[in-house]
Motif scaffolding. Structure first.
Motif, PDB file in Angstrom:
ATOM      1  N   ARG A   1       0.853  -1.194   0.000  1.00 46.55           N
ATOM      2  CA  ARG A   1       0.000   0.000   0.000  1.00 46.55           C
ATOM      3  C   ARG A   1       0.889   1.245   0.000  1.00 46.55           C
ATOM      4  NH1 ARG A   1      -5.035  -1.904   0.803  1.00 46.55           N
ATOM      5  NH2 ARG A   1      -5.230  -3.927   1.846  1.00 46.55           N
ATOM      6  N   LEU A   2       0.812   2.002  -1.090  1.00 45.92           N
ATOM      7  CA  LEU A   2       1.683   3.163  -1.276  1.00 45.92           C
ATOM      8  C   LEU A   2       0.945   4.482  -1.094  1.00 45.92           C
ATOM      9  CD1 LEU A   2       3.681   1.917  -4.391  1.00 45.92           C
ATOM     10  CD2 LEU A   2       4.202   1.613  -1.967  1.00 45.92           C
ATOM     11  N   GLY A   3      -0.291   4.441  -0.652  1.00 45.88           N
ATOM     12  CA  GLY A   3      -1.063   5.661  -0.455  1.00 45.88           C
ATOM     13  C   GLY A   3      -1.899   5.993  -1.668  1.00 45.88           C
ATOM     14  N   SER A   4      -1.244   6.336  -2.775  1.00 43.88           N
ATOM     15  CA  SER A   4      -1.983   6.695  -3.989  1.00 43.88           C
ATOM     16  C   SER A   4      -2.467   5.466  -4.743  1.00 43.88           C
ATOM     17  CB  SER A   4      -1.101   7.543  -4.915  1.00 43.88           C
ATOM     18  OG  SER A   4       0.081   6.843  -5.257  1.00 43.88           O
ATOM     19  N   GLN A   5      -1.813   4.319  -4.539  1.00 45.87           N
ATOM     20  CA  GLN A   5      -2.276   3.079  -5.146  1.00 45.87           C
ATOM     21  C   GLN A   5      -1.839   1.897  -4.292  1.00 45.87           C
ATOM     22  OE1 GLN A   5       1.123   4.629  -6.371  1.00 45.87           O
ATOM     23  NE2 GLN A   5       0.199   4.424  -8.378  1.00 45.87           N
ATOM     24  N   THR A   6      -2.429   0.741  -4.609  1.00 48.46           N
ATOM     25  CA  THR A   6      -2.092  -0.498  -3.921  1.00 48.46           C
ATOM     26  C   THR A   6      -1.672  -1.527  -4.951  1.00 48.46           C
ATOM     27  OG1 THR A   6      -3.602  -0.105  -2.067  1.00 48.46           O
ATOM     28  CG2 THR A   6      -2.999  -2.393  -2.518  1.00 48.46           C
ATOM     29  N   TYR A   7      -0.550  -2.188  -4.690  1.00 45.24           N
ATOM     30  CA  TYR A   7      -0.108  -3.264  -5.564  1.00 45.24           C
ATOM     31  C   TYR A   7      -0.263  -4.587  -4.835  1.00 45.24           C
ATOM     32  CZ  TYR A   7       1.914   0.271  -8.604  1.00 45.24           C
ATOM     33  OH  TYR A   7       2.075   1.352  -9.441  1.00 45.24           O
ATOM     34  N   GLY A   8      -0.832  -5.549  -5.541  1.00 46.17           N
ATOM     35  CA  GLY A   8      -0.955  -6.892  -5.007  1.00 46.17           C
ATOM     36  C   GLY A   8      -0.063  -7.835  -5.782  1.00 46.17           C
ATOM     37  N   TYR A   9       0.658  -8.691  -5.070  1.00 40.04           N
ATOM     38  CA  TYR A   9       1.517  -9.698  -5.695  1.00 40.04           C
ATOM     39  C   TYR A   9       0.855 -11.050  -5.493  1.00 40.04           C
ATOM     40  CZ  TYR A   9       4.721  -5.801  -5.859  1.00 40.04           C
ATOM     41  OH  TYR A   9       5.280  -4.564  -6.118  1.00 40.04           O
ATOM     42  N   VAL A  10       0.411 -11.641  -6.593  1.00 39.83           N
ATOM     43  CA  VAL A  10      -0.462 -12.811  -6.566  1.00 39.83           C
ATOM     44  C   VAL A  10       0.298 -14.033  -7.052  1.00 39.83           C
ATOM     45  CG1 VAL A  10      -2.648 -13.771  -7.389  1.00 39.83           C
ATOM     46  CG2 VAL A  10      -2.417 -11.282  -7.062  1.00 39.83           C
ATOM     47  N   GLU A  11       0.306 -15.092  -6.257  1.00 39.33           N
ATOM     48  CA  GLU A  11       0.927 -16.353  -6.648  1.00 39.33           C
ATOM     49  C   GLU A  11      -0.030 -17.106  -7.566  1.00 39.33           C
ATOM     50  OE1 GLU A  11       1.695 -18.075  -2.832  1.00 39.33           O
ATOM     51  OE2 GLU A  11       3.779 -17.361  -2.812  1.00 39.33           O
TER      52      GLU A  11
ATOM     53  N   GLY B   1       0.792 -19.957  -9.357  1.00 36.69           N
ATOM     54  CA  GLY B   1       1.241 -21.313  -9.612  1.00 36.69           C
ATOM     55  C   GLY B   1       2.591 -21.361 -10.291  1.00 36.69           C
ATOM     56  N   GLU B   2       3.226 -22.510 -10.239  1.00 36.31           N
ATOM     57  CA  GLU B   2       4.533 -22.751 -10.851  1.00 36.31           C
ATOM     58  C   GLU B   2       5.557 -21.723 -10.375  1.00 36.31           C
ATOM     59  OE1 GLU B   2       3.964 -22.766 -15.038  1.00 36.31           O
ATOM     60  OE2 GLU B   2       2.524 -24.418 -14.998  1.00 36.31           O
ATOM     61  N   ALA B   3       5.465 -21.359  -9.097  1.00 38.60           N
ATOM     62  CA  ALA B   3       6.396 -20.397  -8.476  1.00 38.60           C
ATOM     63  C   ALA B   3       6.416 -19.074  -9.210  1.00 38.60           C
ATOM     64  CB  ALA B   3       7.800 -20.995  -8.409  1.00 38.60           C
ATOM     65  N   ARG B   4       5.268 -18.661  -9.765  1.00 39.52           N
ATOM     66  CA  ARG B   4       5.184 -17.418 -10.523  1.00 39.52           C
ATOM     67  C   ARG B   4       4.354 -16.403  -9.753  1.00 39.52           C
ATOM     68  NH1 ARG B   4       3.524 -17.346 -16.211  1.00 39.52           N
ATOM     69  NH2 ARG B   4       4.475 -15.321 -15.909  1.00 39.52           N
ATOM     70  N   MET B   5       4.750 -15.133  -9.902  1.00 34.07           N
ATOM     71  CA  MET B   5       4.072 -14.039  -9.211  1.00 34.07           C
ATOM     72  C   MET B   5       3.550 -13.054 -10.237  1.00 34.07           C
ATOM     73  SD  MET B   5       3.721 -13.497  -5.843  1.00 34.07           S
ATOM     74  CE  MET B   5       5.216 -13.932  -4.978  1.00 34.07           C
ATOM     75  N   LEU B   6       2.322 -12.623 -10.048  1.00 35.65           N
ATOM     76  CA  LEU B   6       1.692 -11.643 -10.927  1.00 35.65           C
ATOM     77  C   LEU B   6       1.467 -10.364 -10.131  1.00 35.65           C
ATOM     78  CD1 LEU B   6       0.336 -11.652 -13.873  1.00 35.65           C
ATOM     79  CD2 LEU B   6      -1.828 -11.862 -12.628  1.00 35.65           C
ATOM     80  N   THR B   7       1.859  -9.220 -10.705  1.00 35.19           N
ATOM     81  CA  THR B   7       1.659  -7.938 -10.042  1.00 35.19           C
ATOM     82  C   THR B   7       0.390  -7.286 -10.577  1.00 35.19           C
ATOM     83  OG1 THR B   7       4.051  -7.676  -9.931  1.00 35.19           O
ATOM     84  CG2 THR B   7       2.720  -5.735  -9.463  1.00 35.19           C
ATOM     85  N   VAL B   8      -0.488  -6.886  -9.668  1.00 33.44           N
ATOM     86  CA  VAL B   8      -1.774  -6.288 -10.036  1.00 33.44           C
ATOM     87  C   VAL B   8      -1.913  -4.951  -9.309  1.00 33.44           C
ATOM     88  CG1 VAL B   8      -4.287  -6.579 -10.087  1.00 33.44           C
ATOM     89  CG2 VAL B   8      -2.775  -8.599 -10.257  1.00 33.44           C
ATOM     90  N   GLU B   9      -2.318  -3.914 -10.033  1.00 33.68           N
ATOM     91  CA  GLU B   9      -2.607  -2.633  -9.384  1.00 33.68           C
ATOM     92  C   GLU B   9      -4.092  -2.570  -9.032  1.00 33.68           C
ATOM     93  OE1 GLU B   9      -2.817   2.090 -10.470  1.00 33.68           O
ATOM     94  OE2 GLU B   9      -1.104   0.966 -11.238  1.00 33.68           O
ATOM     95  N   PHE B  10      -4.379  -2.280  -7.763  1.00 39.16           N
ATOM     96  CA  PHE B  10      -5.744  -2.148  -7.278  1.00 39.16           C
ATOM     97  C   PHE B  10      -6.035  -0.690  -6.930  1.00 39.16           C
ATOM     98  CE2 PHE B  10      -4.551  -6.509  -6.282  1.00 39.16           C
ATOM     99  CZ  PHE B  10      -5.684  -7.231  -6.620  1.00 39.16           C
ATOM    100  N   PRO B  11      -7.301  -0.272  -6.950  1.00 40.49           N
ATOM    101  CA  PRO B  11      -7.638   1.042  -6.383  1.00 40.49           C
ATOM    102  C   PRO B  11      -7.092   1.133  -4.963  1.00 40.49           C
ATOM    103  CG  PRO B  11      -9.537   0.122  -7.516  1.00 40.49           C
ATOM    104  CD  PRO B  11      -8.491  -0.962  -7.497  1.00 40.49           C
ATOM    105  N   ARG B  12      -6.672   2.323  -4.550  1.00 42.43           N
ATOM    106  CA  ARG B  12      -5.867   2.457  -3.334  1.00 42.43           C
ATOM    107  C   ARG B  12      -6.532   1.936  -2.064  1.00 42.43           C
ATOM    108  NH1 ARG B  12      -5.802   9.036  -2.514  1.00 42.43           N
ATOM    109  NH2 ARG B  12      -8.029   9.340  -2.210  1.00 42.43           N
ATOM    110  N   ASP B  13      -7.852   1.998  -1.968  1.00 42.23           N
ATOM    111  CA  ASP B  13      -8.523   1.578  -0.736  1.00 42.23           C
ATOM    112  C   ASP B  13      -9.138   0.184  -0.842  1.00 42.23           C
ATOM    113  OD1 ASP B  13      -7.912   3.975   0.566  1.00 42.23           O
ATOM    114  OD2 ASP B  13      -9.635   4.981  -0.359  1.00 42.23           O
ATOM    115  N   THR B  14      -8.724  -0.602  -1.838  1.00 40.52           N
ATOM    116  CA  THR B  14      -9.270  -1.945  -1.996  1.00 40.52           C
ATOM    117  C   THR B  14      -8.937  -2.799  -0.765  1.00 40.52           C
ATOM    118  OG1 THR B  14      -8.965  -1.808  -4.385  1.00 40.52           O
ATOM    119  CG2 THR B  14      -9.303  -4.000  -3.456  1.00 40.52           C
ATOM    120  N   PRO B  15      -9.942  -3.400  -0.119  1.00 43.63           N
ATOM    121  CA  PRO B  15      -9.701  -4.164   1.123  1.00 43.63           C
ATOM    122  C   PRO B  15      -9.195  -5.571   0.835  1.00 43.63           C
ATOM    123  CG  PRO B  15     -12.039  -4.145   0.627  1.00 43.63           C
ATOM    124  CD  PRO B  15     -11.379  -3.317  -0.444  1.00 43.63           C
TER     125      PRO B  15
END
Length: 359
Positions: free
Chosen positions: A305-315, A317-331
């Motif tokens: 959570r960076l204030g202006s936006q939120t980044y989620g790092y999603v596993e 499978g196969e030891a892979r990570m996906l980076t997703v930008e969410f609206p900043r207040d996404t719970p």
């Protein structure tokens, strides 16, 4: 009008070639940034423009004059170094005036130029102090002032902000941008920090192992990277990439990923043979969706959570990570199941072997 032209510039150390046939035209008043990872040759290229490194091949033209054999003092450029390079036993005023005195400039002219530069950089209160009495940001202003008083045809900056803390880097970045807007001087700036490159440059040159990967305006490089290297280097967080299958359906092409098929249209894909390609998608071009519509599903490993936006790092499978930008207040919380799909208009495709863009 071209202020600096590099034509087939090469640099070798014995049998090792570190700069390979670089061609760049730098317009008068342009702010050009050389960017790339450590060891890519950006500082070497800058030092060749400055005359601090010998040119092994090609032609360097500054102001319509070939300068390959000229010493730095005759190239009408001024350089600002990473380590400030101030004389510790001299005052700020003396540091700024030293180069002009060595050239035999009249005292009245020196005083006028030093006062003018100090006013631009807001360092008048520090003119009688020595470098040890200044903060890092103040020292960098003095180094810039020493360059300004020379009134050169071009300024060269070699990673000038890398020794500063994060807050000072932002402050000095703004100062450099304001200085350029005010003086409209031709500027070549080296950095490994892509945020500096994106915010300061009129154009960016992305270097990779001594070769130019792409030259363009910051947003052109961001939205239309010419290669997988540029796509991964420009943008923070970096672009998500993965291998997908390109299939032929008659005269049409389609992407196949897991159980999803996406028809493709547009120039560039027709020449590519069916097979594995690399798909790229930026974090902001992924959208949360119901599971049955998802291209990617996984559990949230980290929420940033960076204030202006939120980044989620999603596993996913196969030891892979996906980076997703969410609206900043996404719970969202660690462990939550995440389902996303891409904006298909924002998909980037690259050849598997060469890494070159194909769509």
């Amino acid at each position: 009008m071209t202020a600096i032209a590099l034509r087939q510039i090469r640099k070798t150390y014995g049998s090792l070639e570190v700069i390979h046939d670089v061609d760049i035209d730098i317009a008068s008043g342009e702010f050009l940034v050389l960017v790339g990872p450590s060891g890519c040759g950006k500082s070497t290229l800058l030092r060749m423009i400055a005359g601090l490194e010998e040119i092994s091949g090609g032609v360097l033209d500054i102001g319509g004059k070939v300068v390959n054999a000229l010493p730095p003092s005759e190239r009408d450029i001024a350089m600002v170094f990473q380590d400030y390079a101030l004389y510790p036993h001299m005052s700020v005023r003396e540091n700024m005036a030293f180069g002009l005195k060595m050239r035999g400039t009249a005292e009245e002219t020196i005083d006028r130029r030093v006062s003018h530069a100090a006013g631009i950089l807001k360092i008048e209160p520090f003119l009688d102090r020595r470098p040890a009495q200044l903060s890092g940001g103040q020292r960098q202003r003095v180094a810039m002032g020493r360059a300004i008083v020379r009134e050169p045809s071009a300024f060269l900056f070699d990673e000038p902000l890398s020794n500063l803390d994060a807050a000072l880097r932002v402050e000095m970045r703004l100062e450099i941008a304001k200085l350029h807007n005010r003086m409209k001087a031709t500027t070549v700036y080296v950095t490994h920090d892509q945020v500096e490159a994106m915010t300061l440059a009129d154009r960016i040159v992305v270097l990779n192992a001594g070769r130019i990967e792409q030259i363009g305006a910051p947003l052109d490089l961001y939205h239309r990277p010419a290669s997988l290297f540029v796509a991964r280097f420009i943008g923070s967080p970096t672009m998500n990439t993965m291998t997908v299958e390109l299939m032929s359906h008659g005269n049409e092409k389609a992407l196949s990923f897991k159980d999803r098929t996406l028809p493709l249209a547009g120039a560039g894909t027709a020449r590519i043979a069916p097979g594995a390609v690399t798909l790229g998608i930026r974090p902001e071009d992924l959208t949360a969706c119901p599971q049955e519509e998802a291209w990617f599903s996984g559990d949230l490993a980290v929420a940033e959570r960076l204030g202006s936006q939120t980044y989620g790092y999603v596993e996913i499978g196969e030891a892979r990570m996906l980076t997703v930008e969410f609206p900043r207040d996404t719970p969202i919380r660690v462990g939550d199941p995440i389902h996303v799909r891409p904006n298909t208009d924002a998909i980037h495709l690259f050849e598997k072997a060469s890494g070159l863009r194909i769509n």
